[in-house]
Design a protein around this motif. Structure first.
Motif, PDB file in Angstrom:
ATOM      1  N   LEU A  19       0.828  -1.203   0.000  1.00 32.40           N
ATOM      2  CA  LEU A  19       0.000   0.000   0.000  1.00 32.40           C
ATOM      3  C   LEU A  19       0.864   1.255   0.000  1.00 32.40           C
ATOM      4  CD1 LEU A  19      -2.902   1.057   0.116  1.00 32.40           C
ATOM      5  CD2 LEU A  19      -2.721   1.020   2.598  1.00 32.40           C
ATOM      6  N   ARG A  20       1.885   1.243   0.817  1.00 34.23           N
ATOM      7  CA  ARG A  20       2.797   2.400   0.897  1.00 34.23           C
ATOM      8  C   ARG A  20       3.500   2.635  -0.444  1.00 34.23           C
ATOM      9  NH1 ARG A  20       4.128   6.686   4.405  1.00 34.23           N
ATOM     10  NH2 ARG A  20       6.285   7.174   4.040  1.00 34.23           N
ATOM     11  N   ILE A  21       3.979   1.571  -1.076  1.00 33.94           N
ATOM     12  CA  ILE A  21       4.650   1.690  -2.384  1.00 33.94           C
ATOM     13  C   ILE A  21       3.664   2.226  -3.428  1.00 33.94           C
ATOM     14  CG2 ILE A  21       5.671   0.342  -4.267  1.00 33.94           C
ATOM     15  CD1 ILE A  21       7.674   0.149  -2.297  1.00 33.94           C
ATOM     16  N   SER A  22       2.423   1.713  -3.400  1.00 36.34           N
ATOM     17  CA  SER A  22       1.416   2.167  -4.366  1.00 36.34           C
ATOM     18  C   SER A  22       1.137   3.657  -4.200  1.00 36.34           C
ATOM     19  CB  SER A  22       0.105   1.390  -4.196  1.00 36.34           C
ATOM     20  OG  SER A  22       0.314   0.028  -4.410  1.00 36.34           O
ATOM     21  N   VAL A  23       0.970   4.095  -2.955  1.00 33.95           N
ATOM     22  CA  VAL A  23       0.702   5.515  -2.697  1.00 33.95           C
ATOM     23  C   VAL A  23       1.883   6.370  -3.141  1.00 33.95           C
ATOM     24  CG1 VAL A  23       0.408   7.210  -0.847  1.00 33.95           C
ATOM     25  CG2 VAL A  23      -0.995   5.153  -0.875  1.00 33.95           C
ATOM     26  N   LEU A  24       3.102   5.926  -2.881  1.00 33.87           N
ATOM     27  CA  LEU A  24       4.279   6.693  -3.296  1.00 33.87           C
ATOM     28  C   LEU A  24       4.364   6.787  -4.822  1.00 33.87           C
ATOM     29  CD1 LEU A  24       6.977   5.480  -0.746  1.00 33.87           C
ATOM     30  CD2 LEU A  24       5.860   7.707  -0.846  1.00 33.87           C
ATOM     31  N   LEU A  25       4.041   5.694  -5.518  1.00 31.05           N
ATOM     32  CA  LEU A  25       4.063   5.726  -6.983  1.00 31.05           C
ATOM     33  C   LEU A  25       2.983   6.665  -7.524  1.00 31.05           C
ATOM     34  CD1 LEU A  25       4.716   1.982  -7.883  1.00 31.05           C
ATOM     35  CD2 LEU A  25       6.201   3.931  -8.330  1.00 31.05           C
ATOM     36  N   ILE A  26       1.792   6.574  -6.964  1.00 33.91           N
ATOM     37  CA  ILE A  26       0.715   7.457  -7.403  1.00 33.91           C
ATOM     38  C   ILE A  26       1.068   8.909  -7.082  1.00 33.91           C
ATOM     39  CG2 ILE A  26      -1.685   8.134  -6.965  1.00 33.91           C
ATOM     40  CD1 ILE A  26      -2.241   5.117  -6.470  1.00 33.91           C
ATOM     41  N   GLY A  27       1.556   9.159  -5.868  1.00 34.78           N
ATOM     42  CA  GLY A  27       1.925  10.512  -5.464  1.00 34.78           C
ATOM     43  C   GLY A  27       3.005  11.120  -6.337  1.00 34.78           C
ATOM     44  N   SER A  28       3.959  10.306  -6.765  1.00 33.52           N
ATOM     45  CA  SER A  28       5.036  10.834  -7.603  1.00 33.52           C
ATOM     46  C   SER A  28       4.552  11.190  -9.006  1.00 33.52           C
ATOM     47  CB  SER A  28       6.184   9.828  -7.678  1.00 33.52           C
ATOM     48  OG  SER A  28       5.763   8.668  -8.373  1.00 33.52           O
ATOM     49  N   ARG A  29       3.434  10.639  -9.428  1.00 34.00           N
ATOM     50  CA  ARG A  29       2.890  10.924 -10.764  1.00 34.00           C
ATOM     51  C   ARG A  29       1.818  12.028 -10.760  1.00 34.00           C
ATOM     52  NH1 ARG A  29       5.414   7.214 -13.441  1.00 34.00           N
ATOM     53  NH2 ARG A  29       5.515   5.037 -12.926  1.00 34.00           N
ATOM     54  N   LEU A  30       1.434  12.469  -9.594  1.00 30.16           N
ATOM     55  CA  LEU A  30       0.434  13.534  -9.512  1.00 30.16           C
ATOM     56  C   LEU A  30       1.056  14.868  -9.920  1.00 30.16           C
ATOM     57  CD1 LEU A  30      -1.330  12.643  -6.147  1.00 30.16           C
ATOM     58  CD2 LEU A  30      -2.288  12.477  -8.450  1.00 30.16           C
ATOM     59  N   PRO A  31       0.242  15.790 -10.447  1.00 34.40           N
ATOM     60  CA  PRO A  31       0.779  17.101 -10.843  1.00 34.40           C
ATOM     61  C   PRO A  31       1.342  17.869  -9.647  1.00 34.40           C
ATOM     62  CG  PRO A  31      -1.623  17.035 -11.094  1.00 34.40           C
ATOM     63  CD  PRO A  31      -1.184  15.676 -10.680  1.00 34.40           C
ATOM     64  N   ARG A  32       2.367  18.659  -9.916  1.00 36.17           N
ATOM     65  CA  ARG A  32       3.010  19.448  -8.857  1.00 36.17           C
ATOM     66  C   ARG A  32       2.196  20.693  -8.506  1.00 36.17           C
ATOM     67  NH1 ARG A  32       5.910  20.088  -5.682  1.00 36.17           N
ATOM     68  NH2 ARG A  32       7.392  21.630  -6.322  1.00 36.17           N
ATOM     69  N   GLU A  33       1.349  21.136  -9.413  1.00 36.86           N
ATOM     70  CA  GLU A  33       0.553  22.337  -9.173  1.00 36.86           C
ATOM     71  C   GLU A  33      -0.887  21.949  -8.853  1.00 36.86           C
ATOM     72  OE1 GLU A  33       1.979  21.959 -12.359  1.00 36.86           O
ATOM     73  OE2 GLU A  33       3.865  22.851 -11.743  1.00 36.86           O
ATOM     74  N   HIS A  34      -1.569  22.858  -8.178  1.00 37.79           N
ATOM     75  CA  HIS A  34      -2.987  22.642  -7.915  1.00 37.79           C
ATOM     76  C   HIS A  34      -3.757  23.912  -8.230  1.00 37.79           C
ATOM     77  CE1 HIS A  34      -3.486  25.064  -4.233  1.00 37.79           C
ATOM     78  NE2 HIS A  34      -2.227  24.772  -4.017  1.00 37.79           N
ATOM     79  N   LEU A  35      -5.031  23.746  -8.558  1.00 38.95           N
ATOM     80  CA  LEU A  35      -5.925  24.867  -8.806  1.00 38.95           C
ATOM     81  C   LEU A  35      -7.279  24.515  -8.228  1.00 38.95           C
ATOM     82  CD1 LEU A  35      -6.750  27.550 -10.216  1.00 38.95           C
ATOM     83  CD2 LEU A  35      -7.256  26.179 -12.230  1.00 38.95           C
ATOM     84  N   THR A  36      -7.805  25.389  -7.399  1.00 35.37           N
ATOM     85  CA  THR A  36      -9.160  25.219  -6.879  1.00 35.37           C
ATOM     86  C   THR A  36      -9.922  26.513  -7.137  1.00 35.37           C
ATOM     87  OG1 THR A  36      -8.642  26.037  -4.660  1.00 35.37           O
ATOM     88  CG2 THR A  36      -8.392  23.684  -5.033  1.00 35.37           C
ATOM     89  N   GLN A  37     -11.235  26.378  -7.248  1.00 29.17           N
ATOM     90  CA  GLN A  37     -12.046  27.559  -7.527  1.00 29.17           C
ATOM     91  C   GLN A  37     -13.369  27.482  -6.779  1.00 29.17           C
ATOM     92  OE1 GLN A  37     -12.405  29.164 -11.570  1.00 29.17           O
ATOM     93  NE2 GLN A  37     -14.608  28.974 -11.350  1.00 29.17           N
ATOM     94  N   VAL A  38     -13.769  28.626  -6.248  1.00 35.33           N
ATOM     95  CA  VAL A  38     -15.071  28.785  -5.611  1.00 35.33           C
ATOM     96  C   VAL A  38     -15.728  29.994  -6.266  1.00 35.33           C
ATOM     97  CG1 VAL A  38     -16.193  29.527  -3.488  1.00 35.33           C
ATOM     98  CG2 VAL A  38     -14.469  27.755  -3.403  1.00 35.33           C
ATOM     99  N   MET A  39     -17.016  29.866  -6.583  1.00 42.34           N
ATOM    100  CA  MET A  39     -17.742  30.984  -7.160  1.00 42.34           C
ATOM    101  C   MET A  39     -18.986  31.223  -6.314  1.00 42.34           C
ATOM    102  SD  MET A  39     -18.956  31.590 -11.089  1.00 42.34           S
ATOM    103  CE  MET A  39     -19.932  30.122 -11.154  1.00 42.34           C
ATOM    104  N   ARG A  40     -19.250  32.489  -6.019  1.00 39.48           N
ATOM    105  CA  ARG A  40     -20.391  32.830  -5.169  1.00 39.48           C
ATOM    106  C   ARG A  40     -21.007  34.128  -5.647  1.00 39.48           C
ATOM    107  NH1 ARG A  40     -21.247  32.592   0.567  1.00 39.48           N
ATOM    108  NH2 ARG A  40     -20.377  30.501   0.452  1.00 39.48           N
ATOM    109  N   ASP A  41     -22.323  34.161  -5.747  1.00 41.45           N
ATOM    110  CA  ASP A  41     -23.065  35.398  -6.006  1.00 41.45           C
ATOM    111  C   ASP A  41     -23.561  35.930  -4.674  1.00 41.45           C
ATOM    112  OD1 ASP A  41     -22.778  35.320  -8.770  1.00 41.45           O
ATOM    113  OD2 ASP A  41     -24.572  34.103  -9.057  1.00 41.45           O
TER     114      ASP A  41
END
Length: 196
Positions: A19-41
């Motif tokens: 499980l630890r190896i799988s998470v490390l492999l997945i984590g290493s392939r995830l994008p280094r940047e993140h973007l989140t957005q909230v919209m409110r009227d």
């Protein structure tokens, strides 16, 4: 009995290791940047909302950077009273950091840089304001870097956006209350001035 216990422990350790190896492999392939957005009227005047958000001194009252959320701190403000170039530093707890307004387009957009002393990754908040009928639409985007550590990056990917967007929604609720209270305070003061 001992051999069954030994096999059980061995299986648990092997499962943990895989499980630890799988998470490390997945984590290493995830994008280094993140973007989140909230919209409110919000049913408020665009100018009123923009003027509060461009004053970083108000952020310690209504935003998720308030002392109720991140603990007691000492604030220091430099630069202009509000707007482009204003810097807010907060010190005195584990979440010390600073925020600066780096770009400003009047009543349209703010670009803030947020740096937490304990977190090496930088974060940028881009907040846009659009008149939408009788409402002010706030589009709040946050983008930045994720950790170099694949394990932490995996956890940030799973939990970070949800937690950050929840904090922004709560901040916008408090912003709306804050702007309304300022408006009612101004109305009371104006009525008192007219009566005297």
């Amino acid at each position: 009995m001992i051999s069954f216990f030994f096999v059980w422990v061995l299986l648990l350790l092997l499962t943990y290791f895989l499980l630890r190896i799988s998470v490390l492999l997945i984590g290493s392939r995830l994008p280094r940047e993140h973007l989140t957005q909230v919209m409110r009227d919000v049913p408020l005047a665009l100018d009123d909302v923009f003027n509060v958000m461009r004053d970083l001194q108000t952020w310690q009252i209504w935003s998720f950077y308030c002392q109720d959320k991140i603990g007691l701190y000492h604030s220091e403000f430099t630069g202009p009273q509000s707007g482009l170039g204003q810097v807010w530093r907060w010190r005195g707890n584990d979440l010390s950091g600073h925020m600066e307004i780096r770009q400003e387009w009047h009543c349209m957009r703010l670009l803030l840089c947020v740096v937490w002393d304990a977190i090496p990754e930088s974060k940028w908040d881009r907040i846009e304001f659009v008149q939408n009928g009788g409402l002010c639409r706030i589009i709040w985007q946050t983008y930045g870097d994720r950790s170099e550590d694949p394990w932490i990056r995996f956890l940030q990917y799973l939990f970070g956006p949800r937690k950050l967007n929840r904090a922004k929604h709560q901040s916008l609720d408090q912003l709306e209350e804050y702007v309304r209270s300022r408006q009612s305070g101004f109305k009371c003061n104006s009525q008192l001035d007219l009566q005297s």
